[in-house]
Design a protein around this motif. Structure first.
Motif, short mmCIF file in Angstrom:
data_model
loop_
_atom_site.label_atom_id
_atom_site.label_comp_id
_atom_site.label_asym_id
_atom_site.label_seq_id
_atom_site.Cartn_x
_atom_site.Cartn_y
_atom_site.Cartn_z
N LEU A 1 -43.17 10.16 22.20
CA LEU A 1 -43.76 11.01 21.01
C LEU A 1 -43.10 12.49 21.59
O LEU A 1 -43.33 12.97 22.47
CB LEU A 1 -45.29 10.88 20.85
CG LEU A 1 -45.61 11.74 19.84
CD1 LEU A 1 -45.37 11.16 18.48
CD2 LEU A 1 -47.31 11.80 20.03
N GLU A 2 -42.29 12.91 20.40
CA GLU A 2 -41.95 14.43 20.68
C GLU A 2 -42.27 15.25 19.56
O GLU A 2 -42.65 16.64 20.04
CB GLU A 2 -40.38 14.37 20.24
CG GLU A 2 -39.54 13.50 21.11
CD GLU A 2 -38.04 13.50 20.51
OE1 GLU A 2 -37.83 14.22 19.62
OE2 GLU A 2 -37.26 12.86 21.18
N TYR A 3 -43.37 15.22 18.66
CA TYR A 3 -43.92 15.95 17.60
C TYR A 3 -45.03 15.29 17.23
O TYR A 3 -45.23 14.12 16.70
CB TYR A 3 -42.77 16.47 16.43
CG TYR A 3 -43.58 17.20 15.47
CD1 TYR A 3 -44.41 18.39 16.01
CD2 TYR A 3 -43.07 17.17 14.27
CE1 TYR A 3 -44.79 19.23 14.82
CE2 TYR A 3 -43.65 18.09 13.29
CZ TYR A 3 -44.45 19.24 13.75
OH TYR A 3 -45.01 19.94 12.63
N LEU A 4 -46.21 16.17 17.34
CA LEU A 4 -47.63 15.47 16.80
C LEU A 4 -48.08 16.66 16.22
O LEU A 4 -48.26 17.86 16.54
CB LEU A 4 -48.50 15.44 18.22
CG LEU A 4 -49.76 14.95 17.70
CD1 LEU A 4 -50.01 13.55 16.83
CD2 LEU A 4 -50.75 14.64 19.05
N ASN A 5 -48.52 16.63 14.71
CA ASN A 5 -48.88 17.53 13.81
C ASN A 5 -50.53 17.23 13.55
O ASN A 5 -50.59 16.18 12.97
CB ASN A 5 -48.14 17.55 12.61
CG ASN A 5 -48.47 18.80 11.82
OD1 ASN A 5 -49.56 19.37 11.65
ND2 ASN A 5 -47.63 19.10 11.04
N LEU A 6 -51.37 17.80 13.95
CA LEU A 6 -52.77 17.64 13.81
C LEU A 6 -53.36 18.79 13.10
O LEU A 6 -54.52 18.92 13.23
CB LEU A 6 -53.39 17.26 14.96
CG LEU A 6 -53.23 15.95 15.54
CD1 LEU A 6 -53.71 16.04 16.95
CD2 LEU A 6 -53.70 14.80 15.02
#
Length: 470
Positions: free
Chosen positions: A68-73
């Motif tokens: 996982l490189e990008y996590l948008n929360l």
């Protein structure tokens, strides 16, 4: 409560042929999700995960996503940064407009050595004094914070007086946590009070809701009919009136995860109430009449498709060309041919057409064009003759400039007749130019008769005892 299911992820994985085991990017935003689950087991190769604008209170079940490189929360109810140590390749984390008040939890990101961007805009921790200095000094691998680049000079300044900044941040954090505890208690008490009030409230004779059960309200003559009506589903459910809706939105409240959930539930109840009202108001649609009571067949075109109905006199049939949608699957079509009419069902909508003549349903054929998608139905007529096609004669040689085709020079008044009288045959019989000898057979061998030619000389004498010359 919306759960993350396998069907939900497959519907969001259309770009990957609905395969989730090799999925690298998935968007689950605006789904009213309240818990992160199953993703770390179903999508191990995930690189980009969008979970913004949901109702997620905790970061969990993502530690196994090593790629996982990008996590948008963004736009969720997250209060603590946690459980991201296993995301070894994490480069960007977006927590915009959440409820992160425990600023010390950013130190859990120290193990994410590839983290380059972090967004905490709109969180309560950004109002702490020394917020940016504390984050920059705690995460030396960061290059961008809240969309602003961290320069080398800023990093050096953040390291100076770090202990004093840390103490100041921790004090503000403790004060915020105490305030959050009081807000939670108030929210719980308010929720219990609303539940008790909802149990006590009953609809009155005029359709309004009253909290005092023992209070008696005089009934007017105009409302007697309404009082005698039976209790309906609408009266039991207690729909949100315009006044109640206005009161709910104008009531001041703190912006907390509890108030956000309360607003979401209010909107959900309002939407369900509208759906119920719409279902009551919508009358049952009467089925379309295809054949009248007198037996007359009607022409119907519910799908509003273009069509062409033609008659082929040579082949004695009727052809219907229906402009069906090109990319529609053939399984959504149903063709029913009757002696006097044809009915085609296209995605549940009926197309019916009365035929100009009676046809044979058993001999009819239906084909679908692979280029245009049109449906072509060929229906042979029950009565009539099949006329022979006019064939163009083949020429042994190409026509010259002065030649005229034979079909233009002659006018046939009737069918052509074969000539059988040899005296009237004007052509040359090529089959009888050379006369063939009639062989005489004897067993497997073929013996030919020897024709003896008589000599025309005067001095010749025929002696039968002399054998013939070969």
């Amino acid at each position: 409560m919306v759960l993350i299911s396998e069907d939900l992820i497959r519907r969001r994985a259309e770009h990957n042929n609905c395969e989730i085991f090799s999925l690298e990017e998935v968007s689950l935003h605006q789904q009213d999700i309240e818990k992160i689950e199953h993703i770390d087991r179903w999508c191990r190769d995930l690189k980009i995960l969008y979970l913004q604008n949901n109702l997620i209170p905790r970061i969990e079940n993502v530690s196994k996503l090593k790629k996982l490189e990008y996590l948008n929360l963004a736009l969720n109810n997250i209060e603590v940064i946690e459980n991201l140590e296993g995301c070894e390749s994490l480069q960007k984390l977006d927590l915009t407009v959440n409820f992160v008040g425990r600023l010390s939890s950013v130190e859990s990101l120290k193990g994410n050595i590839h983290l380059r961007e972090l967004f905490l805009v709109g969180n309560p921790c950004t109002e702490f004094k020394g917020y940016r200095q504390y984050v920059v000094s705690s995460l030396p691998q960061l290059q961008w914070l809240d969309g602003k680049e961290i320069r080398r000079s800023e990093r050096i300044q953040a390291g100076q007086g770090l202990e004093a900044v840390r103490q100041r941040v921790l004090e503000q954090e403790r004060a915020y946590l105490e305030r959050r505890a009081r807000e939670k208690e108030e929210a719980q008490g308010r929720h219990k009070k609303e539940e008790e009030t909802a149990k006590e409230r009953k609809p009155g004779f005029d359709g309004r809701w009253y909290t005092d059960i023992n209070n008696t309200v005089p009934v007017s003559e105009e409302n007697k009919e309404n009082q005698e009506k039976p209790d309906t589903e609408e009266s039991r459910s207690g729909p949100h009136t315009d006044d109640q809706d206005k009161e709910f939105w104008e009531k001041p409240c703190a912006y907390t995860p509890e108030s956000r959930l309360e607003a979401h539930r209010h909107l959900e109840e309002k939407r369900k109430a509208k759906d119920r009202e719409r279902g009551k108001d919508a009358k049952a649609k009467a089925p379309r009449t295809l054949i009248t009571a007198e037996g007359r067949v009607l022409n119907v075109n519910e799908p509003k498709l273009d069509f062409c109905l033609s008659e082929n006199d040579e082949e004695n049939n009727i052809v219907l060309d229906l402009a069906v949608y090109r990319h529609m699957d053939t399984s959504l079509l149903d063709v029913d041919v009757q002696p006097t009419y044809i009915r085609v069902t296209v995605k549940g909508k009926t197309f019916q057409l009365v035929l100009p003549a009676e046809v044979k349903p058993d001999s009819s054929t239906a084909k679908r064009s692979q280029t245009t998608g049109h449906l072509v139905v060929t229906m042979p007529k029950a009565k009539g003759e099949v006329k022979a096609k006019t064939r163009v004669p083949c020429l042994s040689r190409p026509l010259q400039n002065g030649d005229v085709p034979a079909e233009k020079t002659r006018k046939l008044k009737g069918p052509e007749k074969l000539e059988v009288d040899p005296s009237k045959h004007s052509g040359v019989d090529l089959a009888n130019i050379v006369q063939r000898e009639k062989p005489t057979t004897q067993g497997p061998l073929k013996l030919h008769q020897v024709v003896q030619a008589k000599c025309q000389c005067e001095d010749f004498e025929d002696d039968p005892e002399v054998p013939p010359l070969i």
